[in-house]
Structures are given as C-alpha cells and as structure tokens.
Enzyme design. Structure first.
Site, short mmCIF file in Angstrom:
data_model
loop_
_atom_site.label_atom_id
_atom_site.label_comp_id
_atom_site.label_asym_id
_atom_site.label_seq_id
_atom_site.Cartn_x
_atom_site.Cartn_y
_atom_site.Cartn_z
N GLY A 13 -2.27 -27.25 30.47
CA GLY A 13 -3.29 -26.94 29.46
C GLY A 13 -2.77 -27.27 28.07
N VAL A 25 10.05 -34.07 17.88
CA VAL A 25 10.95 -34.70 18.87
C VAL A 25 11.12 -36.18 18.51
CG1 VAL A 25 11.19 -35.42 21.29
CG2 VAL A 25 10.37 -33.11 20.75
N ARG A 74 -3.57 -32.67 34.89
CA ARG A 74 -2.99 -31.94 36.01
C ARG A 74 -2.84 -32.97 37.12
NH1 ARG A 74 -5.83 -27.34 33.46
NH2 ARG A 74 -4.14 -25.99 32.82
N ASP A 105 4.23 -22.96 32.29
CA ASP A 105 4.97 -22.58 33.49
C ASP A 105 4.99 -23.66 34.58
OD1 ASP A 105 6.31 -20.36 34.17
OD2 ASP A 105 4.70 -19.56 35.45
N GLY A 106 3.79 -24.18 34.89
CA GLY A 106 3.65 -25.18 35.95
C GLY A 106 4.38 -26.47 35.59
N THR A 128 1.90 -23.55 25.59
CA THR A 128 0.77 -22.91 26.28
C THR A 128 0.23 -21.78 25.42
OG1 THR A 128 0.11 -21.52 28.15
CG2 THR A 128 2.45 -21.54 27.64
N ASP A 130 -1.01 -19.25 26.65
CA ASP A 130 -0.92 -18.02 27.46
C ASP A 130 0.24 -17.10 27.07
OD1 ASP A 130 -3.07 -18.94 28.81
OD2 ASP A 130 -1.99 -19.58 30.60
N ASP A 132 3.18 -16.96 28.26
CA ASP A 132 3.68 -16.35 29.50
C ASP A 132 4.96 -17.00 30.04
OD1 ASP A 132 2.57 -18.77 30.18
OD2 ASP A 132 1.50 -18.04 31.94
N GLY A 173 -6.43 -16.55 30.25
CA GLY A 173 -5.29 -15.85 30.83
C GLY A 173 -5.58 -15.52 32.28
N ARG A 174 -5.42 -16.54 33.12
CA ARG A 174 -5.72 -16.36 34.55
C ARG A 174 -4.74 -15.40 35.21
NH1 ARG A 174 -7.97 -22.01 36.09
NH2 ARG A 174 -6.00 -22.77 35.33
N HIS A 252 -13.15 -22.58 26.26
CA HIS A 252 -12.16 -23.55 25.76
C HIS A 252 -12.09 -23.64 24.24
CE1 HIS A 252 -12.31 -24.48 29.98
NE2 HIS A 252 -11.11 -25.00 29.81
N ILE A 253 -13.00 -22.97 23.56
CA ILE A 253 -12.89 -22.92 22.10
C ILE A 253 -11.53 -22.32 21.70
CG2 ILE A 253 -13.91 -20.62 21.70
CD1 ILE A 253 -15.68 -22.02 19.58
P1 ADP Z 1 0.84 -25.39 32.84
O1 ADP Z 1 2.01 -26.26 32.59
O2 ADP Z 1 -0.02 -25.22 31.64
O3 ADP Z 1 1.22 -24.08 33.51
P2 ADP Z 1 -0.18 -26.38 35.40
O4 ADP Z 1 0.24 -25.18 36.17
O5 ADP Z 1 -1.55 -26.91 35.64
O6 ADP Z 1 -0.14 -26.16 33.83
O7 ADP Z 1 0.87 -27.53 35.68
C1 ADP Z 1 0.76 -28.81 35.06
C2 ADP Z 1 1.27 -29.87 36.01
O8 ADP Z 1 2.64 -29.62 36.31
C3 ADP Z 1 0.59 -29.91 37.37
O9 ADP Z 1 -0.62 -30.62 37.35
C4 ADP Z 1 1.62 -30.63 38.20
O10 ADP Z 1 1.60 -32.00 37.98
C5 ADP Z 1 2.92 -30.04 37.64
N1 ADP Z 1 3.33 -28.89 38.46
C6 ADP Z 1 2.87 -27.63 38.41
N2 ADP Z 1 3.43 -26.86 39.38
C7 ADP Z 1 4.25 -27.69 40.07
C8 ADP Z 1 5.09 -27.51 41.21
N3 ADP Z 1 5.22 -26.34 41.82
N4 ADP Z 1 5.78 -28.59 41.65
C9 ADP Z 1 5.68 -29.79 41.05
N5 ADP Z 1 4.89 -30.01 39.97
C10 ADP Z 1 4.18 -28.99 39.50
O1 F6P Z 2 -2.77 -22.27 30.98
C1 F6P Z 2 -3.61 -22.39 29.90
C2 F6P Z 2 -5.04 -22.07 30.25
O2 F6P Z 2 -5.76 -22.25 29.07
C3 F6P Z 2 -5.30 -20.70 30.87
O3 F6P Z 2 -5.31 -19.64 29.95
C4 F6P Z 2 -6.64 -20.91 31.51
O4 F6P Z 2 -6.83 -20.00 32.57
C5 F6P Z 2 -6.52 -22.30 32.03
O5 F6P Z 2 -5.57 -22.97 31.21
C6 F6P Z 2 -7.82 -23.07 32.01
O6 F6P Z 2 -7.56 -24.34 32.49
P1 F6P Z 2 -8.55 -25.57 32.57
O7 F6P Z 2 -7.99 -26.60 31.64
O8 F6P Z 2 -8.45 -26.02 33.98
O9 F6P Z 2 -9.90 -25.12 32.19
#
Ligand code: ADP
Ligand code: F6P
Length: 321
Positions: A13, A25, A74, A105-106, A128, A130, A132, A173-174, A252-253
């Site tokens: 996100g 950077v 994603r 986190d992801g 992020t 969030d 978090d 904040g899911r 999303h605002i």
């Molecule tokens: P955020 O970074 O905001 O938490 P996401 O959870 O959607 O967002 O993760 C963003 C991208 O990071 C995912 O679309 C994927 O490409 C990668 N990613 C997330 N979790 C994993 C995972 N467990 N293993 C490998 N890649 C991941």
């Molecule tokens: O991780 C950031 C975030 O904005 C969360 O707070 C929310 O639940 C999610 O992304 C929404 O994601 P999407 O871009 O799929 O609408």
C-alpha cells in the site's frame, strides 16, 4: 562496500512520504558516487524487468506529493521462489549490489525471503500508513494519514453535534489498530474500536444512551476496519441506542495527500540512512524511528514479530473519552 549500483523500490500500500524517502535514497547514493536504479511497481516490476536508471532529476518535484512516483503493486509471483529468482536475476544483470525496499510488513517479508535465498544485501524502510512495523513507533505516512482522519473527525463532529447524532468513522487498518488509536485520541473520539481489543457493544450502547440522556450532543466512534464493518456496527448502535446514527467510511482518501512535515522530514532522514547503510555493506536491517530517534531493527525480527498496540494508549483513550 558497494561500488557500482543499488536499486530502490516502493511496495505494498502506498503511503505519503514514500516519495521523500525514495528521493533521499537516490540523491544520497548519487552523492556517494553510486548509481541508482528504480524498480517500477514494486516486486511486479522486479519480476517483469521494469527497472530504470534514476538521476537527480528523476526525483525532482516529488517531495510534496503523496503516492509514489515509482508506482507500487501487489505481486503474487514474488511469493514463489521462482518469482524471486527471476527478480534477482534482473537486478544482477544490471550490476545491482544492494536493494532498498520501502514498504510495509508484507513487502519486508518478501525482502527477507529474497535476502535468505539470494544473499542480496537488503535495507528496509517502513512505508505504510498502518504504523504496524515491529521495533519502531513510527512508519512513513502514518502521520499524514492520521492528520487526514483527524480533519475528517473535526468535520463530522460539527454535523453530529448539530443533529445530536452518533457518527461511526471507519478508518484503515485490517490487522492493526494503531492508525485508529492515534487519530481517535487526537480527534477526541468517544470510542475507538480496534481489532486488538475486545469491545462490548451492549455496554457501549448503554453508556451512549446515558450520555445523550444527560445532554450530550454528539459522539464519534472510530472503527478500525479490522474491528468490523462500521456500516454493520452502525446498524446495531442505532437499534440499541435509538439515537440517530450515521456512518462515514473514509476509505482511500486516508492514503493520499501531500505528506506532513513530519513525514517528509523523517522519510528524508531514513532515506539517507538507508542509502549510506547499504552502500557501506549493511544488510538485513530496517531503519525507523522509535521514541524520536533513528533505530535499526533486524529485518528478520521486524517481519517475524507482531507489533502490539500500546496498552497505555488504549487506557488513555478510555480515560479521555
Ligand atoms: P505491505 O507491504 O503494505 O504490507 P502487502 O502485504 O500487500 O503490502 O505486500 C506487498 C507485496 O510484498 C506482495 O504483493 C508480495 O509481492 C510481497 N509479499 C508479501 N508477503 C510476502 C510473502 N510472505 N512472501 C513473499 N512475498 C511477499
Ligand atoms: O496496508 C495499508 C492499507 O492501507 C491498509 O490499512 C488497508 O487495509 C489496505 O492497505 C487496503 O489495501 P488496498 O490497496 O488493497 O485497498
């Protein structure tokens, strides 16, 4: 020590301040005589070979903008070892020796797997709204998002008060209630419902009825999306309290808009720190702010631990409501 090139990407996100971080950077690396590549659209661009050289001008006129000039996405393919190998090969063929990942986190989890499997040096920055990411009390964008929410709460309070209504405000904040807690306290909300803390609807509705019977003109209930749908909760509140109730889902605002000074400053400082660290040979570290100071957290610790909601804030929210 990196001599040739690094790459930078934004992922997951988007959050206001990602641009300021990427700009820092790029400019720091160029200042140090190291080339920089930008990976477009997060891991999707890494896998699809959408990687471009960046110069000073590439990051002009972006510090004031929300979103991310690199784009974000994603990417399911990156969740597979084959996808990660493909992405890694695209970096190696350009001579990229280290990667700065700006994401949540992801995204950092993806980076930790890439590091483990390929040995590519990685430095993360928490991008992020969030707030978090484990090991730090600030993530890039959470301040702007919280300010956007507080602005909305101020406006909703005006109309709630005019009509003697209850208004539920659903915020992002899911999985985490940090954003709801920060904006709820700063916005003076009566209740803040978050996924981490059980709440008793009956008790809340009884209290609301008593407050309105005693003359109260408005109530703001902030609902983190992970705590439940504000629309559904609003129906229950209206039924149980018999007080005129409305719901506002901010959506999303909350993610867009020009970053605050705090987000621009912190993102700039973290961006410089990340570039210098990766160039000097650091790896598997996430830089963030904690208690006002820059901290470096181990990448694997950051992704393997869950940041918990500060119980002091939960308590404060109740005391001040
Ligand atoms: P955020 O970074 O905001 O938490 P996401 O959870 O959607 O967002 O993760 C963003 C991208 O990071 C995912 O679309 C994927 O490409 C990668 N990613 C997330 N979790 C994993 C995972 N467990 N293993 C490998 N890649 C991941
Ligand atoms: O991780 C950031 C975030 O904005 C969360 O707070 C929310 O639940 C999610 O992304 C929404 O994601 P999407 O871009 O799929 O609408």
């Amino acid at each position: 020590m990196i001599k040739k090139a690094i790459a930078v990407m934004t992922s997951g996100g988007d959050s206001p301040g990602m641009n300021a971080a990427a700009r820092a950077v790029v400019r720091t690396a160029l200042f140090e005589g190291v080339e920089v590549y930008g990976i477009n659209n997060g891991y999707q661009g890494m896998v699809d070979d959408d990687i471009v050289p960046l110069d000073r001008k590439s990051v002009s006129d972006i510090i004031q903008r929300g979103g991310t000039f690199l784009g974000t996405a994603r990417c399911m393919e990156f969740k597979t070892p084959e996808g990660r190998k493909k992405g890694f090969d695209n970096l190696v063929k350009r001579g990229v020796e280290g990667l700065v990942i700006i994401g949540g986190d992801g995204s950092l989890t993806g980076g930790s797997l890439l590091s483990k499997e390929t040995g590519l040096p990685i430095v993360g920055l928490p991008g992020t709204i969030d707030n978090d990411v484990w090991g730090m009390d600030y993530t890039i964008g959470c301040d702007t998002a919280a300010n956007t929410i507080v602005d909305a709460i101020n406006k909703l309070r005006d109309t709630a008060s005019a009509h003697r209504r209850i208004i539920l405000v659903e915020v992002m904040g899911r999985h985490s209630g940090w954003l709801a807690m920060m904006s709820g306290i700063a916005g003076g909300a009566e209740y803040i419902l978050v996924p981490e803390v059980k709440f008793d609807m009956d008790e809340m509705c009884t209290e609301l009825k008593e407050m309105y019977a005693a003359g109260k003109r408005y109530s703001i209930i902030v609902v983190a999306e992970g705590a439940g749908s504000a629309v559904e909760l609003g129906k229950v509140v209206a039924e149980k309290t018999e007080i005129d109730t409305r719901v506002s889902v901010l959506g999303h605002i909350q993610r867009g808009g020009s970053p605050t000074v705090e987000d621009r400053m912190k993102a700039s400082m973290l961006g410089e720190k990340a570039a210098l660290a990766i160039i000097s040979g650091a790896t598997n570290v996430v830089f963030g702010f904690n208690e006002g100071k820059v901290v470096g957290v181990n990448l694997f610790d950051a992704v393997n631990n869950k940041k918990t909601l500060d119980p002091e804030l939960v308590r404060l929210a109740r005391v001040l409501a």
